[in-house]
Design a protein around this motif. Structure first.
Motif, PDB file in Angstrom:
ATOM      1  N   GLY A 105      26.577  -2.789  10.677  1.00  0.00           N
ATOM      2  CA  GLY A 105      27.154  -3.806   9.772  1.00  0.00           C
ATOM      3  C   GLY A 105      26.362  -3.815   8.455  1.00  0.00           C
ATOM      4  O   GLY A 105      25.479  -3.133   8.328  1.00  0.00           O
ATOM      5  N   TYR A 106      26.942  -4.556   7.457  1.00  0.00           N
ATOM      6  CA  TYR A 106      26.389  -4.683   5.948  1.00  0.00           C
ATOM      7  C   TYR A 106      25.847  -5.996   5.699  1.00  0.00           C
ATOM      8  O   TYR A 106      26.893  -6.992   5.845  1.00  0.00           O
ATOM      9  CB  TYR A 106      27.329  -4.247   5.182  1.00  0.00           C
ATOM     10  N   LEU A 107      24.547  -6.439   5.710  1.00  0.00           N
ATOM     11  CA  LEU A 107      24.236  -7.745   5.526  1.00  0.00           C
ATOM     12  C   LEU A 107      23.197  -7.619   4.298  1.00  0.00           C
ATOM     13  O   LEU A 107      22.656  -6.922   3.873  1.00  0.00           O
ATOM     14  CB  LEU A 107      23.042  -8.059   6.710  1.00  0.00           C
ATOM     15  N   THR A 108      23.533  -8.880   3.547  1.00  0.00           N
ATOM     16  CA  THR A 108      23.210  -9.178   2.353  1.00  0.00           C
ATOM     17  C   THR A 108      22.398 -10.503   2.383  1.00  0.00           C
ATOM     18  O   THR A 108      22.618 -11.326   3.035  1.00  0.00           O
ATOM     19  CB  THR A 108      24.046  -9.305   1.192  1.00  0.00           C
ATOM     20  N   PRO A 109      21.674 -10.756   1.277  1.00  0.00           N
ATOM     21  CA  PRO A 109      21.008 -12.317   1.134  1.00  0.00           C
ATOM     22  C   PRO A 109      22.130 -13.242   0.756  1.00  0.00           C
ATOM     23  O   PRO A 109      22.941 -12.811  -0.033  1.00  0.00           O
ATOM     24  CB  PRO A 109      19.816 -12.055   0.137  1.00  0.00           C
ATOM     25  N   SER A 110      22.054 -14.566   0.874  1.00  0.00           N
ATOM     26  CA  SER A 110      23.133 -15.355   0.539  1.00  0.00           C
ATOM     27  C   SER A 110      22.946 -15.520  -0.804  1.00  0.00           C
ATOM     28  O   SER A 110      21.734 -15.265  -1.549  1.00  0.00           O
ATOM     29  CB  SER A 110      23.004 -16.701   1.403  1.00  0.00           C
ATOM     30  N   GLU A 111      23.850 -16.130  -1.345  1.00  0.00           N
ATOM     31  CA  GLU A 111      23.926 -16.422  -3.100  1.00  0.00           C
ATOM     32  C   GLU A 111      23.541 -15.416  -3.838  1.00  0.00           C
ATOM     33  O   GLU A 111      23.123 -15.640  -4.798  1.00  0.00           O
ATOM     34  CB  GLU A 111      22.732 -17.711  -3.078  1.00  0.00           C
ATOM     35  N   ASN A 112      24.056 -14.241  -3.352  1.00  0.00           N
ATOM     36  CA  ASN A 112      23.754 -13.056  -4.327  1.00  0.00           C
ATOM     37  C   ASN A 112      25.080 -12.096  -4.543  1.00  0.00           C
ATOM     38  O   ASN A 112      25.251 -11.410  -3.500  1.00  0.00           O
ATOM     39  CB  ASN A 112      22.621 -12.256  -3.713  1.00  0.00           C
ATOM     40  N   PRO A 113      25.806 -12.543  -5.439  1.00  0.00           N
ATOM     41  CA  PRO A 113      27.133 -12.108  -5.617  1.00  0.00           C
ATOM     42  C   PRO A 113      26.943 -10.540  -5.689  1.00  0.00           C
ATOM     43  O   PRO A 113      27.751  -9.667  -5.309  1.00  0.00           O
ATOM     44  CB  PRO A 113      27.768 -12.413  -6.655  1.00  0.00           C
ATOM     45  N   ASP A 114      26.045 -10.022  -6.660  1.00  0.00           N
ATOM     46  CA  ASP A 114      25.379  -8.635  -6.901  1.00  0.00           C
ATOM     47  C   ASP A 114      25.327  -7.710  -5.378  1.00  0.00           C
ATOM     48  O   ASP A 114      25.769  -6.558  -5.294  1.00  0.00           O
ATOM     49  CB  ASP A 114      24.442  -8.473  -7.992  1.00  0.00           C
ATOM     50  N   ALA A 115      24.338  -8.257  -4.905  1.00  0.00           N
ATOM     51  CA  ALA A 115      24.053  -7.575  -3.393  1.00  0.00           C
ATOM     52  C   ALA A 115      25.375  -7.505  -2.700  1.00  0.00           C
ATOM     53  O   ALA A 115      25.659  -6.567  -1.986  1.00  0.00           O
ATOM     54  CB  ALA A 115      23.049  -8.474  -2.846  1.00  0.00           C
ATOM     55  N   PHE A 116      26.195  -8.566  -2.804  1.00  0.00           N
ATOM     56  CA  PHE A 116      27.323  -8.587  -1.908  1.00  0.00           C
ATOM     57  C   PHE A 116      28.171  -7.417  -2.427  1.00  0.00           C
ATOM     58  O   PHE A 116      28.746  -6.580  -1.539  1.00  0.00           O
ATOM     59  CB  PHE A 116      28.015 -10.011  -1.905  1.00  0.00           C
ATOM     60  N   ALA A 117      28.436  -7.460  -3.662  1.00  0.00           N
ATOM     61  CA  ALA A 117      29.137  -6.285  -4.283  1.00  0.00           C
ATOM     62  C   ALA A 117      28.800  -5.125  -3.907  1.00  0.00           C
ATOM     63  O   ALA A 117      29.714  -4.101  -3.717  1.00  0.00           O
ATOM     64  CB  ALA A 117      29.411  -6.565  -5.765  1.00  0.00           C
ATOM     65  N   GLU A 118      27.427  -4.845  -3.919  1.00  0.00           N
ATOM     66  CA  GLU A 118      26.822  -3.558  -3.689  1.00  0.00           C
ATOM     67  C   GLU A 118      27.109  -3.059  -2.254  1.00  0.00           C
ATOM     68  O   GLU A 118      27.386  -1.972  -1.819  1.00  0.00           O
ATOM     69  CB  GLU A 118      25.364  -3.524  -4.075  1.00  0.00           C
ATOM     70  N   ALA A 119      27.138  -3.988  -1.280  1.00  0.00           N
ATOM     71  CA  ALA A 119      27.251  -3.758   0.078  1.00  0.00           C
ATOM     72  C   ALA A 119      29.026  -3.394   0.287  1.00  0.00           C
ATOM     73  O   ALA A 119      29.246  -2.422   0.981  1.00  0.00           O
ATOM     74  CB  ALA A 119      26.858  -4.950   0.970  1.00  0.00           C
TER      75      ALA A 119
END
Length: 414
Positions: free
Chosen positions: A353-367
């Motif tokens: 899967g692809y996991l990112t830190p919460s509260e981070n739209p940029d990291a989520f977009a990158e994933a």
């Protein structure tokens, strides 16, 4: 030995957003246990899942607000006050009240009086689903009636409850189960007897979520006529992080073509639609509202990605392991999610899967970008996540564990 009738206290029943509870109730019935359901609220969903129609247990609805049924409440109090354990329950309530001066506290005691007075015939055990308000009603009722009680704790109920109240309930219940390791560790730290707190993943009814036999597409977002479908299922409430997800979608490059489909009701729907409009996303989003389980399954099977950006809210509210992530994974649907609570107990970033830190739209977009642009890798993750679900998250294991816990208590304390 014929199993005792278990009286199960629920916050609301039936609820579309709590399929995991209905699944467990049906599983316990199929395992030979007899149930009687007590709901603190009447249903608000216009639809039902098929699993609700398979549950045979009768349902008693308590007064949601005491002032709405004053005669019923008064009669119940008059009857309950004559029970041998009423004084002990009143003493516990009066000890709790200064620490939680609220109408809610009074309501729980009143509901306990009604349940005690209208006790289901043959009821010999109390079990509460959620360790906050349902367990409060169960605890006061247990004291009034002399009935043993147990509890299933989940997520919000753990993290938004004060430690003193959790400790009291853990001390008085025969045992407590919870569905994530983070919740399990926290409850054990508060329990006088930590061994009476058990970890029990809800799992999934894999008969309802059988393997997806179709072929997943290898879309990479390059075809405007056939965009990548990003699905999400969850109530529109702050802890689900849909504002983060929308901002991440807005940050995707213009050459990635996508559509987003959301399933679920919730108080934040209007605000989220306004946010989507302000971000210029509205024409690429479908808001389905609440759907039945078979319709959700169909969405999992035609989508290319599943996304959920859960967060911990300022009051501590959070998800445990969202059941929808388990469901999506069971269908080989690759998941992009945040790494909070129990999510890493199913998904490992870069493996399944692809996991990112919460509260981070940029990291989520990158994933999202990584998942969309590399369809072969995301397909591999989908296969790996499905294998994990089918090997470790079959709900039959949880049902066997719960049945063993109940039966061990009944044999120890007949």
């Amino acid at each position: 030995m014929h199993p005792p009738l278990i009286v199960v206290v629920l916050k609301g029943y039936p609820r579309l957003s709590e399929t995991f509870i209905a699944q467990e109730l049906l599983g316990l019935e199929k395992a030979g246990l007899q149930l009687s359901l007590i709901s603190m609220r009447r249903p608000t969903d216009a639809r039902r899942h098929p699993v609700h129609d398979e549950i045979r247990a009768p349902v008693l609805y308590l007064p949601e607000y005491l002032h709405e049924e004053p005669v019923r409440v008064a009669k119940a109090w008059w009857k309950a006050r004559r029970l041998p354990g009423y004084k002990a329950a009143l003493k516990a309530f009066l000890r709790d009240l200064p620490r939680d001066v609220s109408r809610n506290r009074l309501r729980r005691f009143g509901q306990a009086c009604v349940l005690s007075a209208e006790w289901p015939e043959g009821g010999a055990w109390l079990h509460a689903h959620f360790i906050h308000t349902p367990a409060a009603v169960a605890r006061y009722t247990a004291l009034m009636t002399g009935t043993p009680f147990t509890c299933s704790a989940h997520a919000k109920d753990i993290w938004t409850s004060p430690d003193w109240e959790l400790a009291d309930k853990l001390a008085e219940s025969r045992w407590t189960v919870t569905c994530t390791k983070t919740g399990h560790d926290h409850l054990q730290s508060l329990a006088a007897e930590p061994q009476r707190v058990h970890l029990s993943y809800h799992g999934l009814d894999l008969d309802r979520f059988g393997p997806f036999q179709g072929q997943r597409t290898l879309k990479d977002g390059s075809n405007a006529a056939d965009p990548v479908i990003i699905a999400s299922v969850g109530r529109a409430v702050p802890k689900k992080g849909y504002d983060i997800l929308l901002k991440a979608l807005a940050a995707l490059p213009a050459d990635i073509h996508w559509r987003f489909e959301h399933v679920g009701g919730g108080t934040e729907t209007k605000r989220l639609k306004a946010l989507a409009e302000s971000l210029g996303l509205s024409e690429r989003i479908t808001w389905h509202g609440a759907l039945a389980q078979e319709e959700v399954l169909a969405l999992y099977r035609r989508a290319d990605l599943f996304a959920l950006a859960c967060r911990i809210t300022p009051d501590g509210d959070r998800d445990g392991l969202p059941n929808v992530i388990v469901e999506a994974s069971s269908q080989r649907l690759p998941v992009v999610a945040t790494d909070i609570s129990g999510v890493p107990e199913l998904l490992t970033d870069g493996q399944n899967g692809y996991l990112t830190p919460s509260e981070n739209p940029d990291a989520f977009a990158e994933a999202l970008i990584r998942a969309i642009r590399d369809p072969h890798r995301r397909a591999h993750f989908g296969l790996a996540a499905e294998a994990r679900v089918r090997s470790a998250f079959d709900y039959h294991a949880s049902i066997r564990q719960l049945k063993t816990l109940f039966e061990t208590e009944w044999q120890t304390h007949p």
